[in-house]
Design a protein around this motif. Structure first.
Motif, short mmCIF file in Angstrom:
data_model
loop_
_atom_site.label_atom_id
_atom_site.label_comp_id
_atom_site.label_asym_id
_atom_site.label_seq_id
_atom_site.Cartn_x
_atom_site.Cartn_y
_atom_site.Cartn_z
N PRO A 1 83.48 -67.35 86.87
CA PRO A 1 82.85 -66.16 86.33
C PRO A 1 82.78 -65.27 87.49
O PRO A 1 82.90 -63.99 87.72
CB PRO A 1 81.48 -66.74 85.71
N ALA A 2 82.06 -65.74 88.55
CA ALA A 2 81.61 -64.76 89.61
C ALA A 2 83.00 -64.03 90.39
O ALA A 2 82.83 -62.88 90.51
CB ALA A 2 80.90 -65.55 91.05
N ASN A 3 84.18 -64.79 90.45
CA ASN A 3 85.30 -64.23 91.02
C ASN A 3 85.85 -63.14 90.10
O ASN A 3 86.11 -62.17 90.41
CB ASN A 3 86.33 -65.37 91.28
N LEU A 4 85.94 -63.51 88.78
CA LEU A 4 86.17 -62.60 87.72
C LEU A 4 85.57 -61.28 87.65
O LEU A 4 86.09 -60.14 87.64
CB LEU A 4 86.23 -63.27 86.44
N GLN A 5 84.15 -61.39 87.63
CA GLN A 5 83.38 -60.09 87.65
C GLN A 5 83.69 -59.47 88.96
O GLN A 5 83.59 -58.14 88.85
CB GLN A 5 81.86 -60.78 87.57
N ALA A 6 83.73 -60.04 90.05
CA ALA A 6 83.96 -59.26 91.30
C ALA A 6 85.25 -58.59 91.24
O ALA A 6 85.41 -57.28 91.75
CB ALA A 6 83.98 -60.04 92.44
N LEU A 7 86.31 -59.16 90.56
CA LEU A 7 87.43 -58.26 90.42
C LEU A 7 87.43 -57.28 89.38
O LEU A 7 87.98 -56.11 89.77
CB LEU A 7 88.52 -59.34 90.00
N VAL A 8 86.44 -57.32 88.52
CA VAL A 8 86.14 -56.23 87.78
C VAL A 8 85.54 -55.05 88.31
O VAL A 8 85.94 -53.91 88.20
CB VAL A 8 85.31 -56.71 86.55
N ARG A 9 84.62 -55.31 89.46
CA ARG A 9 83.88 -54.54 90.09
C ARG A 9 84.55 -53.66 91.01
O ARG A 9 84.22 -52.54 91.38
CB ARG A 9 82.56 -55.07 90.71
N ARG A 10 85.70 -54.41 91.69
CA ARG A 10 86.63 -53.90 92.59
C ARG A 10 85.80 -53.43 93.77
O ARG A 10 85.90 -52.04 94.05
CB ARG A 10 87.57 -52.94 91.97
N PRO A 11 85.04 -54.17 94.25
CA PRO A 11 84.28 -53.67 95.50
C PRO A 11 84.91 -53.31 96.54
O PRO A 11 85.89 -53.80 96.91
CB PRO A 11 83.26 -54.84 95.74
N LYS A 12 84.69 -52.49 97.33
CA LYS A 12 85.21 -51.83 98.67
C LYS A 12 84.39 -52.43 99.83
O LYS A 12 83.27 -52.35 99.90
CB LYS A 12 85.25 -50.53 98.78
N HIS A 13 85.12 -53.31 100.42
CA HIS A 13 84.46 -53.91 101.89
C HIS A 13 84.55 -52.91 103.06
O HIS A 13 85.67 -52.40 103.35
CB HIS A 13 85.23 -55.13 102.09
N LYS A 14 83.35 -52.64 103.54
CA LYS A 14 83.34 -51.50 104.60
C LYS A 14 82.80 -52.27 105.98
O LYS A 14 81.96 -53.21 105.83
CB LYS A 14 82.40 -50.32 104.31
#
Length: 300
Positions: free
Chosen positions: A287-300
């Motif tokens: 669940p955490a991995n799939l939610q992160a993929l949906v959010r598509r965060p940008k790592h700065k």
């Protein structure tokens, strides 16, 4: 079919990892008589080990024997084992703070119990019992912190080394006084201390029975931070805030992080890599991995 197979592999991996954490260091082949030492420890009552589990996934484990500076009685040693087993089964747990009641941490073993089981065999059994318990504590999939108020002496100093981190309050101290008792650490404290501060510093602390104040602990890398308050409730709140920066996020991910670090610390490289692969498999596609993929965060 593929989903069913993945779920089966996932469950088998989780069960294997859990079983590895509970493996005892000692058994009858080592001369360890667990039930015998439990019966003897049961004779020395007093104090308690209290555990509260908060909704944020942080547990508070309190040594409660303030009239003896939270020294471990026999029944407290047994209760510690029980609380560790409870924490092993806490699926929502992410962090753990270990502290003492009455503005002090722990003064080691209750001397009444120590004197009564002073023969070699009983002493060895108690040593193996506490090493087993503290090793299981160290291997918990929780990020653990020892909140050191007042004195952490002898076995209390050893207990701090079974935690991932140590926070000290102003005026507190850690001291391995075993030499003055004609002993060396027996609860695994020496081996863990070497891994925390290095062999040279560990040798100085043990052979000199040196008092380690907050400033010295910071220099040695034995402590992470000196808190602002020495007052019991205020310092506990500070410790909560400090720990929360590392426990923010889903429990499955925090626990996985702790598991791969534990493997890297304790296992040969090839075994650590395989364990990391197994743990990775428990979170990949979760669940955490799939939610992160949906959010598509940008790592700065």
């Amino acid at each position: 079919m593929a989903v069913s197979l993945w779920k089966k592999i996932f469950q088998t991996t989780k069960e294997r990892i859990l079983q590895q954490r509970r493996v005892s260091l000692y058994n009858v082949a080592h001369g360890y008589e667990e039930e015998l030492i439990k019966k003897k420890l049961q004779q020395f009552a007093g104090g308690s080990i209290n555990l509260s589990k908060e909704d944020n996934g942080i547990g508070i484990l309190t040594l409660n024997n303030p009239q003896l500076m939270n020294a471990f009685t026999g029944t407290m040693m047994l209760e510690l084992q029980e609380k560790v087993a409870e924490l092993e089964n806490w699926k929502d747990g992410k962090g753990l703070i270990i502290c003492g009641a009455g503005n002090t941490f722990c003064s080691g073993s209750d001397l009444n119990a120590v004197k009564a089981i002073s023969n070699c065999q009983d002493g060895m059994n108690m040593c193996m019992f506490m090493q087993n318990t503290l090793t299981r504590l160290m291997r918990l999939p929780l990020i653990s912190v020892a909140l050191i108020q007042g004195k952490a002496i002898g076995g209390g100093a050893e207990l701090t080394t079974a935690c991932d981190f140590r926070l000290m309050t102003p005026g507190s101290e850690i001291r391995f006084v075993h030499k003055h008792m004609g002993l060396v650490p027996g609860w695994g404290g020496a081996a863990r201390l070497v891994r925390i501060v290095g062999s040279g510093a560990a040798l100085r602390l043990l052979s000199g029975a040196l008092k380690v104040d907050p400033e010295r602990a910071l220099r040695l890398g034995l402590s992470e931070e000196t808190l602002l308050s020495s007052e019991e409730s205020a310092s506990l709140e500070e410790a909560r805030a400090w720990l929360s920066q590392y426990t923010e996020g889903p429990a499955s991910v925090i626990r996985a992080v702790k598991q791969v670090v534990t493997a890297g610390r304790e296992l040969p490289l090839e075994d650590a890599l395989r364990t990391e692969k197994d743990v990775f498999g428990t979170v990949w596609g979760g669940p955490a991995n799939l939610q992160a993929l949906v959010r598509r965060p940008k790592h700065k």
